[in-house]
Design a protein around this motif. Structure first.
Motif, short mmCIF file in Angstrom:
data_model
loop_
_atom_site.label_atom_id
_atom_site.label_comp_id
_atom_site.label_asym_id
_atom_site.label_seq_id
_atom_site.Cartn_x
_atom_site.Cartn_y
_atom_site.Cartn_z
N PHE A 118 12.00 68.51 15.00
CA PHE A 118 11.00 67.96 15.92
C PHE A 118 9.96 68.50 15.24
N ARG A 119 8.84 67.79 15.21
CA ARG A 119 7.36 68.38 14.68
C ARG A 119 6.33 68.05 15.70
N SER A 120 5.23 68.88 15.89
CA SER A 120 4.47 68.29 16.99
C SER A 120 3.35 67.35 16.64
N GLN A 121 3.28 67.31 15.33
CA GLN A 121 2.65 65.99 14.57
C GLN A 121 3.13 64.83 14.95
N VAL A 122 4.35 64.92 15.29
CA VAL A 122 5.15 63.42 15.31
C VAL A 122 5.76 63.22 16.81
N TRP A 123 6.67 64.32 17.08
CA TRP A 123 7.37 64.41 18.34
C TRP A 123 7.90 65.73 18.58
N TYR A 124 7.43 66.19 19.77
CA TYR A 124 7.80 67.65 20.19
C TYR A 124 8.43 67.46 21.51
N ARG A 130 3.81 61.32 19.39
CA ARG A 130 2.38 60.73 18.99
C ARG A 130 3.00 59.43 18.15
N TYR A 131 3.94 59.51 17.62
CA TYR A 131 4.30 58.27 16.81
C TYR A 131 5.59 58.04 16.88
N THR A 132 6.05 56.83 17.06
CA THR A 132 7.40 56.08 17.48
C THR A 132 8.23 55.91 16.30
N THR A 133 7.32 55.53 15.17
CA THR A 133 8.30 54.82 14.08
C THR A 133 7.29 55.58 12.92
N ARG A 134 8.14 55.38 11.64
CA ARG A 134 7.25 55.88 10.39
C ARG A 134 6.28 55.12 9.91
N THR A 135 6.55 53.66 10.28
CA THR A 135 5.51 52.61 10.01
C THR A 135 4.05 52.97 10.55
N SER A 158 11.25 64.91 9.26
CA SER A 158 10.72 65.15 11.03
C SER A 158 11.62 63.97 11.83
N ILE A 159 11.76 64.38 12.99
CA ILE A 159 12.68 63.46 13.96
C ILE A 159 11.75 62.37 14.48
N PHE A 160 11.83 61.27 14.25
CA PHE A 160 11.20 60.14 14.99
C PHE A 160 11.95 59.51 16.19
#
Length: 239
Positions: A118-124, A130-135, A158-160
């Motif tokens: 998990f990373r704060s730029q994506v999802w923590y 902040r983003y659900t999908t890679r797209t 990163s885990i989404f």
């Protein structure tokens, strides 16, 4: 837990079913694999699962060439497997060995894999993603941040939320992850949630280098220091 020793420099985990060695779970190798190769040659497990951060300096198939005929080797990726281009290329060139986002069956046991962190730029978690999908992430990260026309290399580990959602409706006996569940001092409830949805009775994870002792005897942190051989008396395959 029937046996546990920490006298060796590297960390491995032997899952035994009814007393017979079946699966060898290996903690983060970080570029060193002799301990895994030697152990496989000694016990010849049915399968080997590496819990991320392989940091391969040469292709996967070359690294494990001496034992490919002895066992079935799989992996999930860790956060450091996207640190360098060579790490990424040498590992992800073997998608058929990657357990991330899949449930596989090994001798009657169903095993689900979730790589990355998990990373704060994506999802923590527990914060909202902040983003659900890679797209969605690619659409907002700017062309200058793209790598090979797609996701930035770092965030390919990163885990989404979509990585969790892909298991919807699936069941497994064992969940293998790089991240830890909430009982670990640096763990996440989202890992427990995934285990519950899968109805998994056992979680095996890497990432945290010092082995952590869980109270429930159904969760195992496989660090990189010491050797831990664990023989659960039985893990019931899902019916």
């Amino acid at each position: 837990m029937s046996t546990a020793t920490f006298s060796y420099h590297r960390c491995m985990f032997l899952l035994c079913l009814n007393g017979n060695v079946m699966i060898l779970f290996c903690g983060d190798p970080h570029g060193e694999f002799d301990h895994i190769i030697q152990r496989v040659q000694q016990v010849k497990p049915t399968a080997v699962i590496i819990l991320g951060d392989l940091c391969l300096s040469q292709p996967f198939e070359h690294t494990f060439a001496s034992i490919l005929e002895l066992t079935d080797i799989s992996f999930i990726h860790g956060n450091h497997d996207t640190d360098e281009v060579k790490y990424y290329d040498h590992l992800l060139a073997c998608p058929e060995r990657n357990l991330h986002g899949r449930v596989v069956e090994i001798d009657g046991l169903k095993i689900a894999g979730l790589g990355g962190i998990f990373r704060s730029q994506v999802w923590y978690p527990p914060s909202s993603p902040r983003y659900t999908t890679r797209t969605d992430f690619i659409a907002h990260c700017g062309k200058g941040n793209l790598w090979r026309g797609g996701m930035p290399r770092k965030h390919r580990s990163s885990i989404f939320p979509e990585d969790i959602q892909c298991f919807e409706g699936l069941k497994a006996d064992i969940l293998v992850t790089h991240e830890a569940p909430i009982a670990h001092p640096h763990g996440f409830l989202a890992i427990d949630g995934l285990a519950r949805s899968l109805e998994a009775t056992t979680i095996v994870h890497g990432h945290h280098h010092e082995p952590f002792s869980y109270d429930d005897n159904s969760t195992f942190n496989i660090g990189i220091h010491g050797l831990m051989e664990v023989a659960p008396s039985f893990i019931s395959p899902r019916s």
